[in-house]
Scaffold this active site. Structure first.
Site, PDB file in Angstrom:
ATOM      1  N   HIS A 130       0.930  -1.256   0.119  1.00  3.79           N
ATOM      2  CA  HIS A 130       0.021  -0.173  -0.080  1.00  3.79           C
ATOM      3  C   HIS A 130       0.937   1.111   0.122  1.00  3.79           C
ATOM      4  O   HIS A 130       0.442   2.370  -0.257  1.00  3.79           O
ATOM      5  CB  HIS A 130      -1.095   0.111   1.112  1.00  3.79           C
TER       6      HIS A 130
ATOM      7  N   LYS B 158       0.649   5.656  -1.896  1.00  3.98           N
ATOM      8  CA  LYS B 158       0.850   7.050  -1.258  1.00  3.98           C
ATOM      9  C   LYS B 158       0.984   8.072  -1.971  1.00  3.98           C
ATOM     10  O   LYS B 158       1.787   8.063  -3.048  1.00  3.98           O
ATOM     11  CB  LYS B 158       1.384   6.712   0.150  1.00  3.98           C
TER      12      LYS B 158
ATOM     13  N   HIS C  54       7.503  -2.606   2.133  1.00  8.04           N
ATOM     14  CA  HIS C  54       7.578  -1.136   2.248  1.00  8.04           C
ATOM     15  C   HIS C  54       8.531  -0.238   2.158  1.00  8.04           C
ATOM     16  O   HIS C  54       9.037   0.357   1.344  1.00  8.04           O
ATOM     17  CB  HIS C  54       6.643  -0.269   3.462  1.00  8.04           C
TER      18      HIS C  54
HETATM   19  C1  BG6 Z   1       1.390  -2.530   7.380  1.00 11.92           C
HETATM   20  C2  BG6 Z   1       1.989  -3.277   8.443  1.00 11.92           C
HETATM   21  O1  BG6 Z   1       1.737  -3.132   5.978  1.00 11.92           O
HETATM   22  O2  BG6 Z   1       1.712  -1.085   7.371  1.00 11.92           O
HETATM   23  C3  BG6 Z   1       1.619  -2.860   9.705  1.00 11.92           C
HETATM   24  O3  BG6 Z   1       1.671  -4.792   8.607  1.00 11.92           O
HETATM   25  C4  BG6 Z   1       2.050  -1.155   9.719  1.00 11.92           C
HETATM   26  O4  BG6 Z   1       2.375  -3.326  10.802  1.00 11.92           O
HETATM   27  C5  BG6 Z   1       1.503  -0.673   8.466  1.00 11.92           C
HETATM   28  O5  BG6 Z   1       1.638  -0.635  10.929  1.00 11.92           O
HETATM   29  C6  BG6 Z   1       1.756   0.819   8.345  1.00 11.92           C
HETATM   30  O6  BG6 Z   1       0.999   1.481   7.265  1.00 11.92           O
HETATM   31  P1  BG6 Z   1       0.929   3.226   7.440  1.00 11.92           P
HETATM   32  O7  BG6 Z   1       0.223   3.455   6.034  1.00 11.92           O
HETATM   33  O8  BG6 Z   1       0.089   3.319   8.624  1.00 11.92           O
HETATM   34  O9  BG6 Z   1       2.273   3.784   7.314  1.00 11.92           O
END
Ligand code: BG6
Length: 496
Positions: free
Chosen positions: A186, A190, A248
């Site tokens: 995801h 962003k 990520h």
């Molecule tokens: C997820 C993880 O992929 O990303 C989580 O599994 C984490 O542990 C989250 O909290 C963080 O996403 P964001 O968008 O809040 O930075």
């Protein structure tokens, strides 16, 4: 130039049926349904589209709609929602009670809701544990609901190491072609992550200095204030390396480090990203303690309250890391000798994600800064919150008193420059699936290359018995992470 007008443009999509497996779970209720509602409100969801939730929980359509509304209110407390608009949106929400793994024989209720293969696009979203992806894909095929052009969306993590990722990719690939598989990270949805590409490649200023000649090092920090909390039982099987770095942080590293792609076609960008992953220097037992730091939060203070330790949240002892810092090297011409320091952790002092590009010191200081070192030029790319880009420069303090120097930012704050709503990453990603745009999703070889590198770290940790250092909740992580940079004569940049 300041764009004060609303800059939202929604690309129309054709009608679709979206089946969400795991519909009563956290991801579906917290992210997917609210994202679809937002896009419905923006008039992007055609009225004959259906969103069909599937899970083992006994519910009918009405109960699912109520659950979705309650969850929306819980996760978006500040957002008003009219009952008429929810009624209109939720008339497109449906529900089927089904154990998608075991109930191979009876998928008729789901097939009934889908009403055969028509002109509508069909998307299956697996908001499930990755171990179930293969079995559910096979059942989709057996149930005869995989119409031509149907796509499948897989949440990360794809597996827990290279071998399990390959097995999942094989099993799903036996049913869906690679160009029908949308693997979500995801972070790629962003706004600011997308802007990284624009910033680097649509401004002629940066590319000539984006290399080892001008850059001293890069830092990537993804800090979270929340703990593992209710997800501790999953989290304990993963840890920060698998949960955040494999996907990520490595995706961010790829976007900073990749060569300019020819265009933004999905495979052109993914071809460049994979070259970076393949050029990552392996981390081994010989260098594991110099290049990685593991930490786990103990009791501390977070958000003004006493925060429990990770083990208290989990309810048992654990050796899993809730913080990791890594010094990565990319062995290619552009990045020779430029370390990429990455760190991520839960229960840190604040929630923020930032990329720092630190440029080299000036070759010769023509001004004596009262004997103090001159700070280097830095570019700070703030991904969240307070999205923006700062270029930190040394300038002359105005006024009399000689050549006094100040370190000040050229500041591009998104909030000040644009009057747009920042959609959740899932909104963009869901609509990209419907538009059949693979650019923001990970290809099989990318996922496997990332696991290949991460597996090296995991196996070195096991062989070396690398310690997991304590850090108090609400801090920057263990002191050893600062020491890792200190050994290189550097420190994590903490703002001016
Ligand atoms: C997820 C993880 O992929 O990303 C989580 O599994 C984490 O542990 C989250 O909290 C963080 O996403 P964001 O968008 O809040 O930075």
């Amino acid at each position: 130039m300041t764009d004060t007008a609303s800059s939202s443009h929604f690309v129309p999509v054709t009608a679709f049926d979206l089946v969400v497996f795991g519909a009563a779970g956290d991801l579906s209720l917290r992210k997917l349904i609210p994202s679809l509602f937002h896009r419905w409100r923006d008039a992007q969801i055609p009225p004959d589209s259906k969103i069909i939730g599937v899970s083992r929980t006994a519910m009918d359509d009405a109960a699912f709609r109520t659950l979705a509304l309650e969850s929306f209110r819980k996760f978006h407390p500040g957002e008003g929602i009219e009952s008429t608009e929810w009624e209109a949106f939720s008339s497109q929400l449906h529900y089927v009670e089904l154990d998608a793994v075991s109930d191979v024989a009876d998928w008729s209720a789901l097939a009934g809701k889908l009403e055969g293969c028509g002109d509508k696009q069909r998307v299956f979203y697996l908001a499930l544990a990755p171990g179930l992806y293969g079995a559910v894909s096979a059942n989709i095929a057996k149930a005869g609901i995989k119409c031509p052009g149907a796509r499948i969306v897989l949440e990360k993590p794809i597996g827990k190491d290279l071998a399990s990722a390959r097995a999942i990719n094989e099993a799903v690939g036996a049913v869906f072609d690679e160009d029908a598989i949308f693997r979500i990270d995801h972070y790629l949805g962003k706004e600011t992550v997308q802007n990284l590409i624009v910033l680097r490649f649509m401004n002629s200023l940066f590319e000539p200095v984006w290399n080892a000649n001008a850059i001293d090092h890069v830092e990537i920090t993804v800090a979270e204030e929340i703990g593992a909390g209710g997800r501790a039982s999953y989290y304990d099987t993963a840890g920060a390396l698998r949960d955040m770095v494999q996907n990520h942080l490595l995706q961010l590293l790829c976007l900073v480090a990749m060569e300019p792609p020819l265009d933004l076609e999905p495979d052109t960008v993914r071809d460049e990203k994979i070259k970076v992953l393949r050029a990552l220097r392996p981390i081994t037992t010989e260098n594991i303690r110099q290049t990685t730091v593991r930490g786990q939060y103990g009791k501390g203070a977070s958000d003004g309250k006493v925060a429990p330790s990770y083990e208290e949240e989990l309810g048992s002892q654990s050796e899993i890391e809730t913080f990791v810092a890594i010094k990565a090297n990319i062995d290619n011409w552009r990045w020779k000798g430029v370390p990429f320091y990455m760190r991520t952790g839960k229960r840190m002092k604040a929630r923020y994600s930032e990329i720092i590009i630190q440029f080299k010191d000036v070759a010769h200081a023509i001004i004596n800064n009262d004997g103090e070192d001159l700070p280097p030029t830095r570019m700070v790319i703030r991904l969240q919150p307070d999205e923006g880009v700062k270029l930190l420069l040394v300038t002359k303090d105005p006024g009399p008193g000689g050549m006094r120097l100040r370190y000040v930012p050229l500041n591009l704050s998104y909030a000040e420059a644009f009057e747009a709503r920042y959609p959740d990453a899932y909104e963009r990603l869901l609509m990209a699936v419907v538009r059949d745009d693979l650019a923001l999703f990970m290809r099989r070889d990318e996922v496997e290359a990332a696991w290949g590198w991460v597996d090296g770290i995991l196996s070195a940790w096991t062989k070396d018995k690398t310690p997991v250092h304590d850090y108090a909740a609400g801090t920057d992580g263990p002191a050893q992470a600062a020491m890792m940079l200190d050994r290189d004569g550097r420190e994590w940049f903490d703002g001016v």
